[in-house]
Design an enzyme around this catalytic site. Structure first.
Site, mmCIF file in Angstrom:
data_model
loop_
_atom_site.group_PDB
_atom_site.id
_atom_site.type_symbol
_atom_site.label_atom_id
_atom_site.label_comp_id
_atom_site.label_asym_id
_atom_site.label_seq_id
_atom_site.Cartn_x
_atom_site.Cartn_y
_atom_site.Cartn_z
ATOM 1 N N GLU A 46 0.843 -1.204 0.000
ATOM 2 C CA GLU A 46 0.000 0.000 0.000
ATOM 3 C C GLU A 46 0.876 1.252 0.000
ATOM 4 O OE1 GLU A 46 -2.709 0.109 3.367
ATOM 5 O OE2 GLU A 46 -3.813 1.805 2.510
ATOM 6 N N ASN A 193 -12.496 -0.977 -0.502
ATOM 7 C CA ASN A 193 -11.776 -1.654 0.582
ATOM 8 C C ASN A 193 -12.419 -1.273 1.909
ATOM 9 O OD1 ASN A 193 -9.264 -2.749 2.086
ATOM 10 N ND2 ASN A 193 -9.336 -0.611 2.764
ATOM 11 N N GLU A 194 -12.602 -2.265 2.779
ATOM 12 C CA GLU A 194 -13.160 -2.013 4.119
ATOM 13 C C GLU A 194 -14.298 -1.000 4.029
ATOM 14 O OE1 GLU A 194 -10.149 -1.360 7.165
ATOM 15 O OE2 GLU A 194 -9.406 -3.413 6.905
ATOM 16 N N TYR A 260 -6.420 -8.819 11.690
ATOM 17 C CA TYR A 260 -5.070 -8.542 12.210
ATOM 18 C C TYR A 260 -4.930 -9.136 13.610
ATOM 19 C CZ TYR A 260 -4.134 -5.332 8.369
ATOM 20 O OH TYR A 260 -3.898 -4.806 7.122
ATOM 21 N N GLU A 317 -6.103 -9.137 3.801
ATOM 22 C CA GLU A 317 -5.204 -8.454 4.752
ATOM 23 C C GLU A 317 -5.143 -9.299 6.008
ATOM 24 O OE1 GLU A 317 -5.808 -4.248 5.592
ATOM 25 O OE2 GLU A 317 -6.419 -3.891 3.526
ATOM 26 N N GLN A 366 2.269 -6.089 5.571
ATOM 27 C CA GLN A 366 2.424 -5.768 4.194
ATOM 28 C C GLN A 366 3.828 -6.158 3.764
ATOM 29 O OE1 GLN A 366 1.135 -1.830 3.072
ATOM 30 N NE2 GLN A 366 -0.750 -1.953 4.249
#
Ligand code: AHR
Length: 513
Positions: A46, A193-194, A260, A317, A366
């Site tokens: 990103e 995204n999200e 996460y 992710e 990432q």
């Protein structure tokens, strides 16, 4: 003992003291394993902190050796990981990214403020052409994430036309003028995204309508049609996968999902990357294993509406997220990476393999210098992280066929309120016919023994690599870049059975011969 003894005898093990203490690993011949899509080893890059700028891109005029602006040291290291695909340009950044800012002469591109990540200047030096250079240099596939939040259906449709049109349309000609004759190959394209958060704070019903609206206008040549990805939920929320698989019947090849691992589970104080207490080791492991439950629950709801499993569940992710390192821009999400991260990665791989029938892609967050990175850079210096080594050890699993295993007699590792199985395992038959086995011991204090019976698969010897270290937070630094790296491992078997010892806090990946 009363339960274990007959089981062990049935498995053909003698009752030595070692056997009683050992985790039993048995090939489950009754279950059929799915192909472990190589894209499970995908990466996410990103426009965030020093992830793209410095980490990957230094520009063609840099003193740092580079190819088309991408640093050669990082490219060489990434090539060894066989990176199957790269997701770009975000993340939250994607929903504020306007593709026209990133084409044409670099010195003429607009400078924007990266409002998501540190408020720094974004000079758009890396745009569409540079991204595809990176992808092509690595032999990877492209996953482009479109801007739903601040874009329009027209802008998204035109970006796809710019990338994929073959004829003489004005956008194809513009692409040629900018140096690229033949179309770019877009393998995957996501709409936002999200959407539940930084992508627009939408409800699933609102997003679903927008998704159908936008995808109506996304058209590409038949030989360059990407897999269409709808932006899904996170954590323990299954409602997005449920609603979207029930209500979107066209142009949706996958639902994405983010999770996460935070040591404390709290966003305000997440926990440190290094020098953490053992309580944050075990909490990190337990929270990582929650991925298994989240995927299982999402698969259940998707199976209701899509029993043939046509729609993929992409964990696009995942990774550890710690408190940012002292002295760093808090918006850059730079964190060190230790043996703990490598074990988190390996536990996740084992979970993804188990669910390979629905999980066809995942992207670690990432690639470089951001969150659970493969590589850290400091200007011209570069180091490989323990996570990098875990990825490299698992390369043989890319596109292999999973061999389901049954584990029994697995010791629990406990501390305070936390308890997890100490041993985790996965096996697969690789494309070349060889069988690979990966074992993880998540207990930082105690070595574990495993007894393996791969029913019918002859085991005479195994060889491979072991990753372990003395301290839970062992890591590489720019001054000592090789503090932690894999070491060679070999063992022998007898009568198709094998006993493997796993040091405390270790990952072992072996080829069975
Ligand atoms: O990876 C960092 C950020 O985490 C991404 O931009 C966003 O999608 C997620 O919240």
């Amino acid at each position: 003992m009363r339960v274990i003894k007959p089981l062990l005898l049935a498995l053909g093990f003698s009752l030595s003291a070692t056997a009683l203490a050992a985790t039993q690993i048995q090939l489950d011949s009754s279950a059929k394993g799915a192909v472990i899509n190589k894209n499970i080893y995908g990466q996410f890059a990103e426009h965030l902190g020093r992830g793209i700028y410095e980490g990957l891109w230094v520009g063609p005029d840099s003193k740092i050796a580079n190819t088309k602006g991408f640093r050669n040291d990082v490219l060489a290291a990434l090539k060894d990981l066989h990176v199957p695909l790269i997701r770009w340009p975000g993340g939250c950044f994607a929903d504020e990214y306007h593709w026209r800012d990133g084409i044409g002469p670099r010195d003429k591109r607009p400078v924007k403020v990266n409002t998501n990540w540190g408020g720094v200047e974004e000079d758009n030096a890396v745009g569409t052409h540079e991204f595809f250079d990176l992808v092509e240099l690595l032999g990877a596939e492209a996953y482009v994430n479109g801007n739903l939040g601040t874009g329009t259906p027209q802008e998204m449709a035109e970006w796809l036309e710019y990338m994929t049109a073959e004829g003489k349309s004005t956008l194809a000609e513009l692409r040629r003028k900018n140096g690229r004759d033949k179309p770019f190959k877009v393998h995957y394209f996501a709409v936002g995204n999200e959407a539940w958060g930084c992508g627009g704070n939408m409800s699933v019903e609102y997003y679903t309508n927008l998704y159908k609206h936008y995808t109506t206008f996304l058209k590409t040549p038949a030989n360059n049609t990407p897999k269409w990805i709808a932006s899904g939920s996170h954590g323990d929320d299954t409602s997005w996968a449920d609603y979207m698989t029930a209500n979107i019947k066209q142009k949706m090849d996958a639902v994405s999902f983010h999770y996460y691992t935070l040591p404390t589970g709290q966003w305000d104080v997440k926990g440190a990357a290094l020098q953490f207490p053992e309580s944050e080791w075990i909490s990190t492991m337990q929270r990582t294993l929650a991925m298994d439950t989240f995927i299982t629950n999402n698969k259940k709801v998707m199976d209701k509406h899509d029993p043939e499993k046509k729609v993929g569940f992409y964990v696009d992710e995942w990774g550890t997220w710690f408190d940012v390192e002292k002295g760093e821009n808090p918006g850059f999400l730079y964190q060190q990476n230790s043996l703990r991260d490598a074990i988190v990665a390996a536990l996740n791989f084992n979970i993804f393999h188990k669910h390979a029938d629905r999980v066809h892609m995942t992207n670690i967050a990432q690639m470089v210098n951001v969150l659970q990175a493969m590589i850290l850079t400091d200007k011209e210096k570069m180091i490989l992280t323990p996570t990098y080594h875990a990825f490299k050890m698992y390369v043989p699993f890319q596109d292999a066929t999973a061999l389901p295993l049954k584990l029994s007699n697995v010791p629990q590792y406990k501390l305070g309120e936390f308890a997890i199985p100490a041993v985790s395992a996965t096996a697969a038959k690789a494309k070349d016919g060889s069988v690979y086995l990966a074992l993880v011991n998540a207990n930082p204090n105690k070595a574990e023994t495993t007894q393996i019976n791969l029913d019918g698969i002859q085991i005479n010897s195994v060889s491979g690599q072991l990753l372990t270290a003395d301290a839970m937070d062992t890591h590489n630094t720019f001054a000592k870049p090789d503090t932690i790296k894999p070491t060679a491992f070999s063992a022998t078997g007898k009568n198709g059975k094998l006993s493997l010892d796993l040091p405390a806090k270790s990952i072992l990946v072996v080829k069975v011969q």
